[in-house]
Scaffold this motif. Structure first.
Motif, short mmCIF file in Angstrom:
data_model
loop_
_atom_site.label_atom_id
_atom_site.label_comp_id
_atom_site.label_asym_id
_atom_site.label_seq_id
_atom_site.Cartn_x
_atom_site.Cartn_y
_atom_site.Cartn_z
N ASP A 1 -21.05 -123.17 31.68
CA ASP A 1 -19.98 -124.18 31.72
C ASP A 1 -20.52 -125.61 31.61
OD1 ASP A 1 -18.00 -122.41 31.90
OD2 ASP A 1 -17.17 -123.12 33.79
N ILE B 1 -9.64 -122.14 26.60
CA ILE B 1 -10.96 -121.94 27.20
C ILE B 1 -10.91 -122.31 28.68
CG2 ILE B 1 -13.34 -122.77 27.24
CD1 ILE B 1 -13.11 -123.12 24.23
N LEU B 2 -11.34 -121.38 29.50
CA LEU B 2 -11.33 -121.63 30.94
C LEU B 2 -12.68 -122.16 31.38
CD1 LEU B 2 -9.91 -121.24 33.73
CD2 LEU B 2 -11.08 -119.07 33.82
N LYS B 3 -12.68 -123.40 31.86
CA LYS B 3 -13.93 -123.96 32.37
C LYS B 3 -13.79 -124.23 33.85
CE LYS B 3 -16.69 -125.95 28.80
NZ LYS B 3 -17.78 -126.89 28.67
N LEU B 4 -14.82 -123.91 34.59
CA LEU B 4 -14.75 -124.12 36.03
C LEU B 4 -15.40 -125.43 36.43
CD1 LEU B 4 -14.24 -121.05 35.75
CD2 LEU B 4 -15.41 -120.76 37.90
N ALA C 1 -10.19 -120.23 39.81
CA ALA C 1 -10.14 -121.38 38.91
C ALA C 1 -8.76 -121.50 38.29
CB ALA C 1 -11.20 -121.24 37.82
N SER D 1 -17.36 -121.41 27.66
CA SER D 1 -17.08 -121.07 29.04
C SER D 1 -17.90 -119.87 29.49
CB SER D 1 -15.60 -120.77 29.17
OG SER D 1 -15.37 -119.81 30.15
N SER E 1 -3.06 -128.44 30.59
CA SER E 1 -4.48 -128.32 30.29
C SER E 1 -4.98 -129.39 29.33
CB SER E 1 -4.77 -126.94 29.72
OG SER E 1 -4.12 -126.82 28.49
N GLN F 1 -6.47 -124.62 39.33
CA GLN F 1 -6.21 -125.59 38.26
C GLN F 1 -4.71 -125.70 37.98
OE1 GLN F 1 -8.76 -124.88 34.86
NE2 GLN F 1 -10.59 -125.15 36.08
N SER G 1 -11.19 -127.19 31.30
CA SER G 1 -10.44 -126.16 30.61
C SER G 1 -9.59 -126.76 29.49
CB SER G 1 -9.50 -125.45 31.57
OG SER G 1 -10.23 -124.81 32.56
N SER G 2 -9.59 -126.08 28.34
CA SER G 2 -8.68 -126.48 27.29
C SER G 2 -7.60 -125.41 27.18
CB SER G 2 -9.43 -126.63 25.97
OG SER G 2 -9.71 -125.37 25.45
N ILE H 1 -13.49 -124.93 44.11
CA ILE H 1 -13.39 -123.69 43.34
C ILE H 1 -14.58 -122.79 43.67
CG2 ILE H 1 -13.52 -122.70 41.02
CD1 ILE H 1 -11.94 -124.98 39.97
N MET I 1 -15.86 -116.58 30.04
CA MET I 1 -15.43 -115.91 28.82
C MET I 1 -16.60 -115.30 28.06
SD MET I 1 -12.59 -118.70 27.86
CE MET I 1 -11.68 -117.90 26.59
N SER J 1 -3.67 -130.17 26.40
CA SER J 1 -3.46 -129.89 24.98
C SER J 1 -1.98 -129.76 24.68
CB SER J 1 -4.20 -128.61 24.58
OG SER J 1 -4.31 -127.74 25.67
N LEU K 1 -6.09 -116.44 27.97
CA LEU K 1 -5.96 -116.91 29.35
C LEU K 1 -4.70 -116.40 30.02
CD1 LEU K 1 -7.22 -120.58 29.33
CD2 LEU K 1 -8.42 -118.49 29.80
#
Lengths: 484, 88, 70
Positions: free
Chosen positions: A171, B45-48, A90, A178, A386, A94, B41-42, A119, A181, A388, A293
């Motif tokens: 998710d 935070i990892l989002k798949l 991922a 997440s 991402s 990404q 994902s932010s 993915i 996580m 942000s 991350l």
């Protein structure tokens, strides 16, 4: 769109790859909490020994022991590779999509679907490749029958398949934030409790004595044991190396505490509403802007490097003393539990104990530098792609009719802060992990740092959700209302 | 003020336009689902997964049950191996 | 030669500048007060141990199963 696109590879799989349903509605707070916990607990339940592997000890030992902590992996269990494949896939896909190296139009729903299916298949594929690398290397025993190979394969790939689905459950909004996580946080906290208070008695030495797994329990039990002196028990509790000891336990706790401190360092920008007069507030920008991350990325790269080394040395060269491959790449030294890499690879292998540093002092420099460089590189790019980055945040401000107090253009001020914050934060985290790992924590140091960062990230989402649902939660009431 | 800009006001205007165009273009192809406004994902935070693809849809509870069942099938495999001796 | 020198300078300067910039940023940052920090540590500690104990119960289930079949 003409031309070949990588995500189109996922097209034939779309029809039969299982896909978790999105929740119809925003689920109640309690449901989400329960599902998050249950999912992670099912993951823990998967740490069950593999069937069909030899029970005698084999020559090929664990080459990636120091990478297991971060990815919640347990050797010789169903979760041999933990959640490494989904996380690494991922992150890398990404990033590539963010750099436009993979062409994905995220505005289009079909493209997003293809991308996430890609993915998923690549992660399950990675489980399959890793499983066969380990089988072929002789890690599960030499001369395995065809049947055994097939069974190990189906166990490891099956586990990988379910792990990706478990991540997907959280998710997709059935749980909080997440899946990857949440799994890391819960699995690492369980590991910590096990290392400190685990009561399982494990036979040690030739005399048939047993020692508990937990370091604290061991200390208490050591005082009462007849075959140990008071001082001996104390020394043993702090420095046994065959099971968790108090020294590493305390170090892990100190690391966790430091991360808590770092997590709460932030700059606060004062913002005011452009609509209502006198409404002002603060907008915090954390030092750890990209959280844990950056570390996950560094460790993913480390994992790939070490697996590649393992494939070349063990699979191709057979780890033979004096062969060309071993002369160039150093080969592995087999100890009781681990495969220790020699010269070039050892530069990126943290020592197994503090004193082992002196065998390869260069590691101190190279390992830390590796973590810092990859971490900072990742953080700088990740904040950009991402959603942000300074541009995105200032866009958010505009949409919410908010302006920075004392600045006409919010994005100009933000661009001075956000990239610096994420880079500095990633560097600080990398240094912290490097210190912990170089003291010989064997992956537990990096694990706890990632786990605490993940816990904070999840907690933030949980808090927001709790407030949005108006604090209607019977679980929170049961806990005396201190869940938020 | 005008004289400080080489090429005069008009070039400045052109440059501004070009800059705006560039920014617009950058905005048009978002780099991630979140930038496009669809979650994902932010920064920390990892989002798949974000969307529901048209695949084989399954209920989350079914998956949780199957996952537990899978682990128990491995337990069963252990039992079979132990009872039948060395079968594989 | 001159070009190489310039490159070398850049190689040394970039990390130095990075450290300087980071330091400046850190100085500007608001750090948690002692009281705040203690509260956070307490909350995180309790949360971690609580979740860890729940997880450990799952692990405890494994022990008898392993003992019986492995």
């Amino acid at each position: 769109m003409a031309g070949f696109r990588l995500i189109d590879l996922a097209k034939p799989f779309l029809a039969f790859v299982p896909e978790i349903e999105l929740p119809y509605d925003n689920l109640p707070f309690d449901d989400k909490l329960v599902i998050t916990l249950t999912t992670a607990l099912i993951y823990l339940f998967g740490q069950f020994p593999l069937a069909g592997i030899t029970k005698e000890s084999v020559d090929v030992k664990d080459p990636i022991f120091f990478l297991r902590g971060v990815f919640a992996a347990e050797p010789r269990t169903l979760l041999e590779f933990g959640i490494f494949p989904p996380i690494a896939t991922a992150l890398i896909l990404q990033l590539l999509a963010g750099f436009k190296l993979i062409k994905v139009n995220f505005n289009q729903r079909t493209d997003r679907e293809l991308f996430q299916t890609l993915i998923k298949i690549v992660s399950i594929g990675s489980y399959a490749i890793l499983a066969n690398i380990f089988i072929a290397s002789g890690y599960y025993g030499e001369d395995l029958s065809l049947m055994a190979k097939f069974l190990i394969n189906s166990q490891l790939i099956g586990a990988g398949f379910f792990v990706t689905l478990l991540i997907e459950v959280i998710d997709k909004g059935h749980g909080f934030a997440s899946g990857a996580m949440a799994i890391i946080a819960i699995s690492l906290s369980t590991g910590l409790v096990d290392d400190l208070f685990g009561v399982q008695q494990i036979p040690v030495g030739q005399e048939g004595h047993r020692e508990p797994r937990g370091a604290v329990i061991n200390l208490l039990q050591g005082f009462r044991a007849k075959h140990k002196t008071f001082l001996g028990a104390l020394v043993n509790a702090f420095q046994r190396d065959y099971l968790p000891n108090l020294t590493s336990g305390l170090l892990v706790i100190v690391l966790g505490g430091t991360v808590c401190y770092l997590q709460n360092i932030r700059t606060e920008l004062s913002i005011r509403s452009t609509k209502a007069r006198g409404m002002s507030n603060v907008y915090p920008i954390r030092l750890l802007y990209t959280g844990g991350l950056s570390l996950l990325f560094s460790y993913s790269i480390l994992f790939y490097i070490h697996i590649l080394g393992f494939v070349i040395i063990q699979l191709i060269g057979g780890n033979q003393e004096g062969s060309i491959i071993n002369k160039v790449l150093g080969g592995y030294e087999s100890t009781e539990f681990f495969y220790l890499a020699r010269f070039p690879l050892s530069l990126l292998t943290p020592p197994t104990s503090f004193f082992a540093v002196f065998k390869q002092p260069l590691t101190v420099v190279t390992f830390s530098a590796f973590l810092i460089v990859t971490g900072v590189w990742f953080a700088t790019n990740w904040q950009e792609i991402s959603g942000s980055s300074s541009r995105d945040v200032s866009k958010q401000f505009k949409e919410q009719d908010v302006a920075l107090a004392g600045h006409r253009d919010a994005s100009k001020e933000l661009i001075r802060i956000i990239p610096v914050a994420s880079a500095t934060g990633a560097a600080t985290l990398a240094v912290l992990v490097a210190v912990g790992e170089l003291l010989g924590l064997k992956g537990k140091g990096a694990g706890i740092v990632v786990a605490v960062c993940s816990a904070f990230a999840i907690l933030e989402v949980v808090t927001v959700d709790f407030q949005q649902t108006g604090g209607q939660s019977s679980i929170a009431q049961m806990l005396g209302g201190r869940a938020a | 003020m005008d004289s400080s800009v080489p090429g005069g006001q008009r070039t400045l205007q052109k440059r501004r336009n070009a800059q705006l165009q560039k920014e617009k273009k950058a905005n048009q192809t978002p780099a991630s689902p979140r930038q496009a406004g669809f979650g994902g994902s932010s920064s920390s935070i990892l989002k798949l997964y974000t969307d529901e693809a048209n695949g084989l849809r399954v209920d989350p509870l079914v998956v949780l049950f199957l996952a537990v069942a899978f682990v128990f099938s491995v337990v069963a495999l252990h039992v079979v191996a132990k009872v039948s001796g060395k079968i594989f | 030669m001159a070009k190489q020198n310039a490159q070398f300078d850049k190689l040394v300067e970039t990390p130095l500048e990075f450290v300087k910039e980071g330091n400046q940023f850190l100085q500007k940052c608001k750090k948690p007060s002692k009281k705040e920090y203690l509260k956070i540590i307490q909350a995180v500690g309790i949360g971690f141990v609580a979740v860890g104990v729940i997880g450990y119960i799952i692990k405890l289930i494994h022990i008898p199963i392993r003992y019986l079949i492995v």
